[in-house]
Write an enzyme that holds these catalytic residues in place. Sequence first.
Site: not given
Ligand code: GLC
Length: 563
Positions: A226, A288
């Site tokens: 993440d 991500e």
């Molecule tokens: C990422 C997740 C999102 C979350 C953020 C903070 O972007 O996909 O859903 O709110 O991280 O953890």
Amino acid sequence: MSLVRCLLLAGITLGTNLLAQPSGPGQKDDWWKHAVIYEIYPRSFQDSNGDGIGDINGITSRLDYLHDLGVGAIWITPMYPSPGVDYGYDISNYTALDPEYGTMADFDHMVAEAKQRGIRVIMDYVINHTSDQSPWFIESRSSRTNPKRDWYIWRDGKGPGLPPNNWQSWFGHSAWTYDEKTGQWYYHYFYKQQPDLNWRNPEVEKAMSDVLRFWMDKGVDGFRIDAVSRLFEDPNLHDDPYRPGYNAYGDRNIEHKYTDNYPEVNDVLKRLRKVVGKYPGDPVLITEADEPNITELTKLYGQGDEVQLPMDFQIADLNKLSAPDFRLLFDQVENNTAHGQPELFFSNHDQRRQWDRYGDGVHNDEIAKLMAALLLTTRGTPQMYYGEEIGMRTTDPARIEDVHDPIGKLGWPKEKGRDGERTPMQWDNSPNSGFTTSPKPWLPIPPSAATYNVETEKKDPNSIFNAYKTLLALRQSEPALRDGSYQALDEENPYVFSFIRVREGSTVLVSLNMSAEPRTISVKGLKGTTAGPLYSSPASGDEAIPLDKIQLAPFGVLVAKVQ
Ligand code: GLC
């Protein structure tokens, strides 16, 4: 070590699908290039105990569905103990499960059942921040001299009531929160209940590497990391530059220049890859990171020693159906200098659903099928979001009182939050769409569930569901689609995106009409004069189509074998 892991190490398989899987270190089959990954937002997928919230046993009960659909891996968003401020992305214990989703025994059972069906399990790995209720943070904030003080980013303010600098949270307002007890400010890229970990402290990395080992020992196949580009910030705390205008929360727009994409991220990724790389089965790392361009995205592959699959936000964020734009972006990622595998998606739990994002209000179903073809016939690893296979749409709450996601509460009405893309899976047309027996699912069932649901669409050969199913099967059965190279064709065409996939003399042509008008195209330079349809939308016959006269309906699709 779990039973599943022991059996795997001993080379004992649990089901026929496992026979095709590697079983020892050093053996690589690049399964992550071939598997279609299906993102499950567990809260909304399937409730098994009638409390209105999806759970682990619910996922297990739907594994046959996923297997029949042709899915090769599931990525499950966080199910760890969490106060739920960010619906699971604020984790208070990384090596346990939130009872609202089930027990560790339920989890082990799910992993074993998934493996029996040849479905890999990918966990979410949230390492930029923890919950403020994590025992680590509770210790850290207890005093300036606590051994865990330096696990988080604590700084003095600029003066009374003034944060250390102008950094902003992605979720609105200052990225610093003052702590009365110790008189310092802590940094949080996201909500104030999500304090950022200090990745420059080796103890943090050690603790987080142990988390990887814990879940690998349980038999999982990889991790989606993440918010990875946010791991490091400028140690000198320079102010970020302002940009013109204001955001949905009423803050001045800012460029996140000093809080994103520090090269130390790549060093961390290399070390994390080494941790998982010690396990058999070629575990996958997915990142991500909404990188601003292909050069930044390419860095995440390293020399093949960082992540295998950086998610491509350039393609996912393209908000218009444009053949030239998609052609350019696909060419860029295909030709990335690291020769890394593209990872493609169009919707997720943060991203509005593609049915309405690309839909024109008239041809949305045709466009949903076209996007399915784009996702499933290009060369990258496709990542689907639950419900996209039935054309689920974004259904925002009507009133601020109904909003769950805090960014929706803060930014209403400009920012309605992410509830709209997280509504319960639409399994059938019963009152709660087969998602729950509770009269009160955690988010309401969208009205579209009456017609867009798995049971109804299964029976309709022209449904979005059956388009996905056919294309998923084709991706496995046609070697050119599974493994072939990619080359764009007819490159000046402003409306139709065409490309070929080629493997060992077999060529599959894909043409996608991204316009609301019928188009006729002529494709030159291929070894062959006609194309035999494998899939078309709208459905057509099997007759061979001359390559110099391919007719496509508005938003029509042709996937055909050149002969
Ligand atoms: C990422 C997740 C999102 C979350 C953020 C903070 O972007 O996909 O859903 O709110 O991280 O953890």
